[in-house]
Design an enzyme around this catalytic site. Structure first.
Site, PDB file in Angstrom:
ATOM      1  N   GLY A   6      96.727 -26.455  16.848  1.00 21.46           N
ATOM      2  CA  GLY A   6      96.819 -27.912  16.933  1.00 21.46           C
ATOM      3  C   GLY A   6      98.159 -28.445  16.427  1.00 21.46           C
ATOM      4  N   ALA A   7      98.592 -27.971  15.264  1.00 16.17           N
ATOM      5  CA  ALA A   7      99.815 -28.486  14.649  1.00 16.17           C
ATOM      6  C   ALA A   7     101.043 -28.083  15.464  1.00 16.17           C
ATOM      7  CB  ALA A   7      99.932 -27.962  13.215  1.00 16.17           C
TER       8      ALA A   7
ATOM      9  N   ASP B  19     101.924 -38.205  12.377  1.00 18.38           N
ATOM     10  CA  ASP B  19     102.245 -36.846  11.914  1.00 18.38           C
ATOM     11  C   ASP B  19     103.541 -36.396  12.598  1.00 18.38           C
ATOM     12  OD1 ASP B  19      99.972 -36.488  10.329  1.00 18.38           O
ATOM     13  OD2 ASP B  19      98.781 -35.796  12.023  1.00 18.38           O
TER      14      ASP B  19
ATOM     15  N   LYS C 255      90.663 -36.251  14.801  1.00 17.59           N
ATOM     16  CA  LYS C 255      91.917 -36.741  15.387  1.00 17.59           C
ATOM     17  C   LYS C 255      91.883 -36.856  16.920  1.00 17.59           C
ATOM     18  CE  LYS C 255      94.999 -35.322  11.650  1.00 17.59           C
ATOM     19  NZ  LYS C 255      96.305 -34.753  11.290  1.00 17.59           N
TER      20      LYS C 255
HETATM   21  P1  ATR Z   1      96.227 -25.959  12.930  1.00 11.99           P
HETATM   22  O1  ATR Z   1      95.420 -27.155  13.286  1.00 11.99           O
HETATM   23  O2  ATR Z   1      96.635 -25.861  11.488  1.00 11.99           O
HETATM   24  O3  ATR Z   1      97.372 -25.727  13.863  1.00 11.99           O
HETATM   25  P2  ATR Z   1      94.754 -23.906  14.339  1.00 11.99           P
HETATM   26  O4  ATR Z   1      94.696 -24.781  15.541  1.00 11.99           O
HETATM   27  O5  ATR Z   1      93.549 -23.136  13.922  1.00 11.99           O
HETATM   28  O6  ATR Z   1      95.204 -24.717  13.055  1.00 11.99           O
HETATM   29  O7  ATR Z   1      95.985 -22.878  14.568  1.00 11.99           O
HETATM   30  C1  ATR Z   1      96.319 -21.883  13.641  1.00 11.99           C
HETATM   31  C2  ATR Z   1      97.586 -21.176  14.102  1.00 11.99           C
HETATM   32  O8  ATR Z   1      97.914 -20.164  13.129  1.00 11.99           O
HETATM   33  C3  ATR Z   1      97.464 -20.460  15.434  1.00 11.99           C
HETATM   34  O9  ATR Z   1      98.703 -20.420  16.085  1.00 11.99           O
HETATM   35  C4  ATR Z   1      97.039 -19.046  14.980  1.00 11.99           C
HETATM   36  O10 ATR Z   1      97.334 -18.024  15.896  1.00 11.99           O
HETATM   37  P3  ATR Z   1      96.272 -17.625  17.075  1.00 11.99           P
HETATM   38  O11 ATR Z   1      96.435 -18.669  18.131  1.00 11.99           O
HETATM   39  O12 ATR Z   1      96.685 -16.285  17.499  1.00 11.99           O
HETATM   40  O13 ATR Z   1      94.903 -17.658  16.425  1.00 11.99           O
HETATM   41  C5  ATR Z   1      97.912 -18.892  13.767  1.00 11.99           C
HETATM   42  N1  ATR Z   1      97.394 -17.861  12.883  1.00 11.99           N
HETATM   43  C6  ATR Z   1      96.325 -17.947  12.038  1.00 11.99           C
HETATM   44  N2  ATR Z   1      96.152 -16.804  11.345  1.00 11.99           N
HETATM   45  C7  ATR Z   1      97.135 -15.963  11.765  1.00 11.99           C
HETATM   46  C8  ATR Z   1      97.520 -14.626  11.430  1.00 11.99           C
HETATM   47  N3  ATR Z   1      96.839 -13.928  10.501  1.00 11.99           N
HETATM   48  N4  ATR Z   1      98.591 -14.090  12.055  1.00 11.99           N
HETATM   49  C9  ATR Z   1      99.291 -14.786  12.971  1.00 11.99           C
HETATM   50  N5  ATR Z   1      98.987 -16.048  13.344  1.00 11.99           N
HETATM   51  C10 ATR Z   1      97.931 -16.640  12.754  1.00 11.99           C
END
Ligand code: ATR
Length: 288
Positions: free
Chosen positions: A133-134, A106, A70
């Site tokens: 990212g989202a 999106d 993307k």
């Molecule tokens: P996406 O593209 O789906 O947004 P990503 O960029 O990997 O995926 O982001 C995942 C998000 O979920 C982040 O905000 C992450 O928090 P961190 O920035 O602290 O890593 C959050 N996330 C993932 N696992 C988590 C957990 N167990 N507890 C709290 N936040 C979590």
């Protein structure tokens, strides 16, 4: 019937096998009477530019782009829509003179899904969970749609701070307030729209949720989870148990597809068609 005039659209990404997009676009084409087919194209690492150039040379009408391309795809385009350029992510390519123009449906899809549920962003106080990212893209949407304030809660502080600084700079006001997820008790009093933008609770981890405390959920009048698998997330159940309304991300997926289809074919898809397609997508997911 595929014939000499059939137009082609498709999805580039890696992997692409589990996508619902062919269901969306092939159903719309059949219902609208358009001579168009939509197919997934797995594109290997390092082959993106060739894929986009090849698609253009083959007169492909439009493309969706998914993980992991993307951002990278922006360098392969002749033009990028303003919101997509700010977010730095494109999920839809529209054929124009000399190449493709990129959009982020999106985010326009999320906005339209919210409108269809009667949820407003403009003037609202919003809790946004996540800074990946989202969630970052949602923060930009909130800026573009003039939210009053966004409390951006993330497990990792510096990521929340970075996203907040970026969006505040882009919109010229201190609208995004970064916070640690564990500091949720410091949120001001009031009722909020909450958007769940983390990956927590995604199937097969259906029972996971970022915050368990029912006091947090009593602050939420509406909870929107970007996740649609499972169809009802634990976050949504906790919002409902505290008396709020909750929706999942399936309508966002539906409308990102509809907006891409509209851009490719220069048509407007009626709400009635959207409703038909939504029911079909639910059946596809095994939800009655
Ligand atoms: P996406 O593209 O789906 O947004 P990503 O960029 O990997 O995926 O982001 C995942 C998000 O979920 C982040 O905000 C992450 O928090 P961190 O920035 O602290 O890593 C959050 N996330 C993932 N696992 C988590 C957990 N167990 N507890 C709290 N936040 C979590």
């Amino acid at each position: 019937m595929i014939d000499g005039r059939t137009r082609l659209c498709g999805l580039i990404g890696n992997p692409v096998e589990h996508t619902m997009s062919p269901v969306i676009h092939n159903t719309l084409a059949a219902r609208c009477g358009h001579n168009l087919v939509y197919v997934p194209f797995p594109v290997e690492s390092g082959k993106l530019e060739e894929a986009v150039k090849g698609a253009y040379a083959l007169n492909v009408l439009g493309m969706n782009v998914t993980v992991p391309y993307k951002s990278e795809v922006i360098d392969c385009l002749v033009e990028t829509d303003e919101l997509a350029a700010q977010i730095g992510a494109v999920n839809t390519l529209v054929r124009t003179q000399g190449g493709y123009k990129g959009y982020n449906t999106d985010m326009s899809g999320l906005h339209r899904a919210m409108k269809s549920e009667g949820i407003r962003i403009e003037g609202e106080e919003i809790i946004l969970l996540g800074a990946g990212g989202a969630a970052r893209a949602v923060a930009y949407l909130c800026g573009a749609q003039k939210a009053e304030r966004v409390y951006l809660l993330n497990r990792t502080a510096d990521k929340a701070e970075r996203v907040a600084a970026e969006v505040n700079r882009a919109y010229g006001r201190e609208m995004v307030v970064p916070m640690l997820l564990s500091d949720y008790r410091k949120l001001p009093d009031g009722k909020f729209l909450a958007i769940q933008g983390t990956s927590v609770g995604l199937s097969p981890h259906d029972e996971d949720v970022v915050i368990e405390d029912s006091a947090f959920y009593r602050k939420i009048h509406t909870g929107f989870d970007l996740i649609y698998k499972p169809f009802t997330t634990r976050f949504m159940r906790l919002v409902r148990e505290a008396g709020g309304e909750a929706c999942n991300g399936l309508k966002m997926l539906l409308y990102q597809g509809i907006i891409a289809y509209e851009l490719w074919n220069q048509v407007e898809i009626a709400e009635e068609e959207a409703g038909f397609l939504y029911e079909k997508m639910k059946r596809e997911m095994g939800i009655s």
